[in-house]
Scaffold this motif. Structure first.
Motif, PDB file in Angstrom:
ATOM      1  N   CYS A  15       0.828  -1.213   0.000  1.00 56.09           N
ATOM      2  CA  CYS A  15       0.000   0.000   0.000  1.00 56.09           C
ATOM      3  C   CYS A  15       0.858   1.257   0.000  1.00 56.09           C
ATOM      4  O   CYS A  15       0.579   2.205  -0.733  1.00 56.09           O
ATOM      5  CB  CYS A  15      -0.934   0.012   1.207  1.00 56.09           C
ATOM      6  N   SER A  18       2.447   1.638  -3.475  1.00 51.50           N
ATOM      7  CA  SER A  18       1.473   1.937  -4.528  1.00 51.50           C
ATOM      8  C   SER A  18       0.875   3.328  -4.386  1.00 51.50           C
ATOM      9  O   SER A  18       0.532   3.951  -5.393  1.00 51.50           O
ATOM     10  CB  SER A  18       0.384   0.873  -4.572  1.00 51.50           C
ATOM     11  N   THR A  22       1.016   5.729  -7.709  1.00 51.39           N
ATOM     12  CA  THR A  22      -0.266   5.825  -8.400  1.00 51.39           C
ATOM     13  C   THR A  22      -0.465   7.242  -8.908  1.00 51.39           C
ATOM     14  O   THR A  22      -0.289   8.206  -8.180  1.00 51.39           O
ATOM     15  CB  THR A  22      -1.426   5.454  -7.447  1.00 51.39           C
ATOM     16  N   ASP A  24      -3.418   8.308 -10.431  1.00 48.21           N
ATOM     17  CA  ASP A  24      -4.806   8.700 -10.223  1.00 48.21           C
ATOM     18  C   ASP A  24      -5.002   9.097  -8.763  1.00 48.21           C
ATOM     19  O   ASP A  24      -4.741   8.312  -7.851  1.00 48.21           O
ATOM     20  CB  ASP A  24      -5.725   7.533 -10.591  1.00 48.21           C
ATOM     21  N   LEU A  26      -7.738   9.802  -6.971  1.00 50.58           N
ATOM     22  CA  LEU A  26      -8.806   9.102  -6.257  1.00 50.58           C
ATOM     23  C   LEU A  26      -8.358   7.709  -5.838  1.00 50.58           C
ATOM     24  O   LEU A  26      -8.609   7.275  -4.708  1.00 50.58           O
ATOM     25  CB  LEU A  26     -10.059   9.025  -7.139  1.00 50.58           C
ATOM     26  N   THR A  27      -7.655   7.027  -6.707  1.00 50.30           N
ATOM     27  CA  THR A  27      -7.144   5.702  -6.382  1.00 50.30           C
ATOM     28  C   THR A  27      -6.121   5.766  -5.248  1.00 50.30           C
ATOM     29  O   THR A  27      -6.130   4.922  -4.354  1.00 50.30           O
ATOM     30  CB  THR A  27      -6.497   5.059  -7.619  1.00 50.30           C
ATOM     31  N   SER A  28      -5.287   6.765  -5.274  1.00 53.84           N
ATOM     32  CA  SER A  28      -4.283   6.872  -4.212  1.00 53.84           C
ATOM     33  C   SER A  28      -4.924   7.165  -2.855  1.00 53.84           C
ATOM     34  O   SER A  28      -4.446   6.694  -1.829  1.00 53.84           O
ATOM     35  CB  SER A  28      -3.226   7.915  -4.553  1.00 53.84           C
ATOM     36  N   ILE A  30      -7.917   6.058  -1.925  1.00 53.13           N
ATOM     37  CA  ILE A  30      -8.504   4.786  -1.509  1.00 53.13           C
ATOM     38  C   ILE A  30      -7.427   3.838  -0.993  1.00 53.13           C
ATOM     39  O   ILE A  30      -7.612   3.153   0.012  1.00 53.13           O
ATOM     40  CB  ILE A  30      -9.308   4.168  -2.666  1.00 53.13           C
ATOM     41  N   ILE A  31      -6.279   3.826  -1.638  1.00 50.28           N
ATOM     42  CA  ILE A  31      -5.168   2.997  -1.160  1.00 50.28           C
ATOM     43  C   ILE A  31      -4.666   3.506   0.190  1.00 50.28           C
ATOM     44  O   ILE A  31      -4.350   2.721   1.084  1.00 50.28           O
ATOM     45  CB  ILE A  31      -4.028   2.953  -2.198  1.00 50.28           C
ATOM     46  N   GLU A  80     -10.167  14.340 -14.053  1.00 49.66           N
ATOM     47  CA  GLU A  80      -9.604  13.022 -14.341  1.00 49.66           C
ATOM     48  C   GLU A  80     -10.588  12.171 -15.130  1.00 49.66           C
ATOM     49  O   GLU A  80     -10.206  11.459 -16.048  1.00 49.66           O
ATOM     50  CB  GLU A  80      -9.199  12.320 -13.049  1.00 49.66           C
ATOM     51  N   GLU A  84     -10.010  10.744 -18.967  1.00 44.45           N
ATOM     52  CA  GLU A  84     -10.129   9.328 -19.317  1.00 44.45           C
ATOM     53  C   GLU A  84     -11.089   9.138 -20.486  1.00 44.45           C
ATOM     54  O   GLU A  84     -10.869   8.307 -21.357  1.00 44.45           O
ATOM     55  CB  GLU A  84     -10.582   8.513 -18.111  1.00 44.45           C
TER      56      GLU A  84
END
Length: 88
Positions: A15, A18, A22, A24, A26-28, A30-31, A80, A84
């Motif tokens: 985690c 990553s 990362t 993105d 939003l993804t970071s 969440i991670i 973002e 995409e």
């Protein structure tokens, strides 16, 4: 029990790495939330429930909400998603 602790530590390392790599936002976030929740479980295993509650409340709760609000205020989430769609 020892295998579970090792698995948690490996997940914690994954985690952390990553989140750093990362792209993105939003993804970071969440991670990062999952990192905080794993750290909360580790504090419970170390028999420190006060730190576990603090980690869950501050790390996974308040900080993540502040990140989400900040992304929404700067319209980064919409940008973002639009980027995409343009790539497709």
């Amino acid at each position: 029990m020892r295998i579970f602790e090792i698995l948690l530590l490996l997940c914690l390392i994954v985690c952390a790495v990553s989140v750093a790599f990362t792209k993105d936002l939003l993804t970071s976030i969440i991670i990062f939330m999952s990192y905080s929740l794993i750290m909360c479980v580790i504090w419970v295993l170390l028999q420190s429930p006060d730190l576990a509650i603090t980690e869950a409340a501050v790390g996974a709760g308040v900080t993540s909400i502040l990140f989400f609000v900040t992304l929404k205020k700067i319209n980064a989430i919409r940008k973002e998603a639009e980027d995409e769609q343009k790539e497709r």
